[in-house]
Design an enzyme around this catalytic site. Structure first.
Site, short mmCIF file in Angstrom:
data_model
loop_
_atom_site.label_atom_id
_atom_site.label_comp_id
_atom_site.label_asym_id
_atom_site.label_seq_id
_atom_site.Cartn_x
_atom_site.Cartn_y
_atom_site.Cartn_z
N GLY A 242 37.41 40.88 37.23
CA GLY A 242 38.36 40.04 36.51
C GLY A 242 39.37 40.91 35.79
O GLY A 242 39.62 42.05 36.18
N SER A 243 39.91 40.36 34.73
CA SER A 243 40.99 41.06 34.02
C SER A 243 40.44 42.26 33.23
O SER A 243 39.25 42.32 32.89
CB SER A 243 41.66 40.09 33.04
N GLY A 247 36.94 43.06 31.07
CA GLY A 247 36.17 44.30 31.21
C GLY A 247 35.98 45.01 29.88
O GLY A 247 34.94 45.60 29.61
N GLU A 264 35.37 45.81 38.05
CA GLU A 264 36.48 45.72 39.01
C GLU A 264 37.57 44.91 38.31
O GLU A 264 37.55 43.69 38.31
CB GLU A 264 36.02 44.99 40.28
N CYS A 298 44.21 41.34 43.10
CA CYS A 298 44.13 42.53 42.24
C CYS A 298 44.92 43.67 42.86
O CYS A 298 45.43 44.54 42.17
CB CYS A 298 42.67 42.93 42.04
P1 NAD Z 1 39.33 36.63 34.00
O1 NAD Z 1 39.12 37.96 33.39
O2 NAD Z 1 40.03 35.58 33.22
O3 NAD Z 1 37.93 35.99 34.44
C1 NAD Z 1 37.07 36.65 35.36
C2 NAD Z 1 35.65 36.18 35.15
O4 NAD Z 1 35.16 36.73 33.91
C3 NAD Z 1 35.49 34.68 35.00
O5 NAD Z 1 34.30 34.28 35.67
C4 NAD Z 1 35.37 34.47 33.51
O6 NAD Z 1 34.71 33.31 33.12
C5 NAD Z 1 34.59 35.71 33.11
N1 NAD Z 1 34.74 36.15 31.73
C6 NAD Z 1 35.87 36.18 30.98
N2 NAD Z 1 35.62 36.73 29.77
C7 NAD Z 1 34.31 37.07 29.75
C8 NAD Z 1 33.44 37.67 28.79
N3 NAD Z 1 33.89 38.04 27.59
N4 NAD Z 1 32.14 37.88 29.11
C9 NAD Z 1 31.68 37.53 30.33
N5 NAD Z 1 32.45 36.93 31.29
C10 NAD Z 1 33.75 36.71 31.00
O7 NAD Z 1 40.12 36.90 35.40
P2 NAD Z 1 40.77 35.85 36.42
O8 NAD Z 1 42.00 35.27 35.84
O9 NAD Z 1 39.72 34.95 36.98
O10 NAD Z 1 41.17 36.85 37.62
C11 NAD Z 1 42.34 37.60 37.66
C12 NAD Z 1 42.08 39.02 37.19
O11 NAD Z 1 41.01 39.61 37.92
C13 NAD Z 1 43.27 39.94 37.44
O12 NAD Z 1 43.41 40.81 36.35
C14 NAD Z 1 42.88 40.69 38.70
O13 NAD Z 1 43.54 41.93 38.87
C15 NAD Z 1 41.41 40.86 38.47
N6 NAD Z 1 40.69 41.09 39.73
C16 NAD Z 1 40.24 42.34 39.96
C17 NAD Z 1 39.61 42.62 41.17
C18 NAD Z 1 39.14 44.01 41.50
O14 NAD Z 1 38.35 44.16 42.42
N7 NAD Z 1 39.57 45.04 40.78
C19 NAD Z 1 39.41 41.59 42.11
C20 NAD Z 1 39.86 40.31 41.81
C21 NAD Z 1 40.50 40.06 40.60
#
Ligand code: NAD
Length: 511
Positions: A242-243, A247, A264, A298
């Site tokens: 995720g974002s 992370g 990731e 991503c």
């Molecule tokens: P997001 O960070 O909003 O959410 C991702 C996941 O994390 C969701 O399931 C969310 O509920 C969970 N989450 C959020 N905060 C959390 C916390 N504090 N504790 C535990 N879980 C939590 O991201 P998004 O909007 O769904 O996706 C887009 C982002 O993901 C972009 O920044 C993109 O670059 C990144 N991404 C990275 C990769 C990679 O492999 N590097 C792949 C896909 C997406």
């Protein structure tokens, strides 16, 4: 030009049919805590129940109980489960692709591609189930044998993002399962339906192959559900996608309890275009990498660093290609650019474009909403290109939308410096016909990313390689190569068959 958008009723019917064919009894999940929406029309499809923190604990305990059986099941027998799962994915490829389009808004070809990626990683994991190799090393002591063995780790918590609602989970789950681990999955709250469908298919594969129940659990909900998983002492590994913001919250929490994490996170991917590049190939590759998936990968190309002598030509050709891009309903075959996931994404795109102009940029094309007359709650947008005089603050951030910033350079060293001068480090590329330029980009003082390509855009990795990035992208590696090692526990074993006590380093403790 795509001018119509499916009706919400059609989209809902597609989702219901696909779920039913995958074996999901939707009635069992109905509720009012989560709203499953579709970016295709922007409308709500179903209300779903969310799990509670206590449900997460129960799921982890069930996965831990299943682990105690699974860890001693021979690895090739674990592979048999993943083999069957891959067959079911192949059978239900269209259904899962429908759900990916319904929930993430991906165009047909990309949605099918995402499911194919799941099938590919199943094949990889099945092969891996016979190749979890340990090393033997020469012992320095006579009559001793020194070796490494790899053992299952435990319950793996998988947190996934909306934009790859199924493939990223499959990278983790299939490899973890052949490694002898079990999985608790917290999918994005924006894509619960695809998660239910995958889980139903994996449950069926478990039943058919006699694998223990509860090997894979899904928990639905928002970040607080993820946090419960992150804090669970029964989960030795958290793989979170995720974002970077997410992370930053997850990494230290897992580390505080001495858990391991695979992070990731966000990317800010760039490609360098040198004067020797094949421009037709470069423009084609750049359009897919920057505008494909409506800029919501991503690995999306966000910065193009072009030699000053060819920058006008490259921008002209890209702008013309962007004007021709068919934007609209992702279910229609003619569409190449589907919707943004929601209004917040669109707002962030508009805000970044405004900042880019304030910071000296010139908008060449894009940024305007499309189809708001026929689907007023959806957020289709023409991908944008902005020429920037320098790498300003907005360019150094990831905006998860289709904005391509074009920068210029004069010498390759300057291009590489610009390329690396961002906090993220996921994917990169160079377009060149000059091998020495390609080699400089690939060298130790070249691009600093986890993925470094030549004459290929930044997006669209294959599962055979390890996937992941450096710096604020988090440092994790998933999928192919030797990424499996992160899902196992390594033991170093020394066996003494000499009948004598012999200490390492020549230490003498005899009395
Ligand atoms: P997001 O960070 O909003 O959410 C991702 C996941 O994390 C969701 O399931 C969310 O509920 C969970 N989450 C959020 N905060 C959390 C916390 N504090 N504790 C535990 N879980 C939590 O991201 P998004 O909007 O769904 O996706 C887009 C982002 O993901 C972009 O920044 C993109 O670059 C990144 N991404 C990275 C990769 C990679 O492999 N590097 C792949 C896909 C997406």
């Amino acid at each position: 030009m795509v001018t119509e958008v499916s009706s919400t009723d059609d989209v809902r019917a597609k989702a219901e049919n696909a779920l039913a064919r995958c074996g999901v009894e939707l009635g069992a999940f109905k509720g009012d805590a989560i709203t499953a929406r579709t970016p295709v029309t922007g409308a709500a499809l179903f209300g779903l129940r969310a799990d509670t923190p206590a449900d997460v604990d129960r799921a982890v305990e069930a996965a831990q109980a299943a682990f105690l059986d699974w860890r001693t099941t021979p690895a090739p027998a674990r592979g048999a489960l993943v083999k069957r799962f891959g067959e079911l994915l192949t059978e239900h490829k269209q259904d899962l692709a429908d759900l990916v389009t319904v929930e993430a808004g991906k165009i047909r070809s990309e949605a099918l591609g995402e499911v194919q990626e799941m099938i590919d990683i199943c094949d990889f994991a099945v092969g891996l189930s016979r190749q979890l190799y340990g090393r033997t090393m020469p012992s320095e002591r006579p009559g001793h044998r020194l070796m490494e063995t790899w053992h299952p780790l435990g319950v793996v918590g998988v947190i996934s993002a909306f934009n790859f609602p199924v493939a990223v989970w499959a990278w983790n789950a299939t490899v973890a399962l052949v490694c002898g681990d079990t999985v608790v999955w917290k999918p994005s709250e924006l894509t619960p339906l695809t998660a239910l469908a995958c889980t139903a298919l994996l449950d069926r594969a478990c039943t058919e192959t006699g694998a223990p129940a509860h090997l894979n659990q899904v928990v639905l909900g928002a970040s607080e559900i993820g946090e419960r998983l992150v804090d669970s002492p029964l989960v030795p590994l958290i793989s979170a996608t995720g974002s970077t913001r997410m992370g930053r919250a997850v990494g230290p929490r897992v580390a505080a309890r001495f858990g391991r994490s695979i992070l990731e996170l966000g990317g800010n991917n760039a490609a360098v275009v040198t004067p020797s590049a094949d421009l037709a190939l470069t423009v084609n590759a750049a359009v897919f990498a920057a505008a494909g998936t409506a800029g919501q990968r991503c690995t999306t190309l966000r910065r193009l660093i072009v030699h000053a002598d060819i920058a006008d030509t490259v921008v002209e050709q890209l702008t013309a290609a962007y004007r021709r891009l068919p934007i609209g309903d992702p279910f229609q075959d003619a569409t190449l650019v589907g919707p943004l996931v929601n209004e917040a994404s669109y707002d962030r795109m508009r805000a970044s474009l405004a900042r880019a102009v304030e910071e000296g940029g010139t908008l060449c094309v894009g940024g305007e909403r499309q189809l708001s007359d026929v689907a007023p709650d959806s957020f289709y947008v023409r991908p944008a290109i902005v020429r920037m005089p320098e790498q300003t603050a907005v360019v150094r951030e990831e905006t998860f939308a289709p904005i391509l910033y074009v920068l210029t350079y004069r010498d390759l060293g300057e291009a590489i410096r610009l390329h690396n001068d961002v906090p993220q480090g996921l994917s990169s590329g160079i377009f060149t016909a000059d091998q020495s330029e390609a080699e400089r980009f690939l060298a130790a003082d070249g691009a600093d990313c986890g993925i470094v390509n030549v004459n290929i855009g930044t997006s669209g990795a294959e599962i055979g390689g390890a996937f992941g990035g450096e710096k604020e992208t988090g440092g994790g590696r998933e999928s192919g190569s030797d990424a499996w090692r992160a899902y196992m526990r390594r033991a170093t074993n020394t066996v003494n068959y000499s009948g004598q006590v012999a200490l390492a380093q020549g230490v003498d403790f005899s009395r």
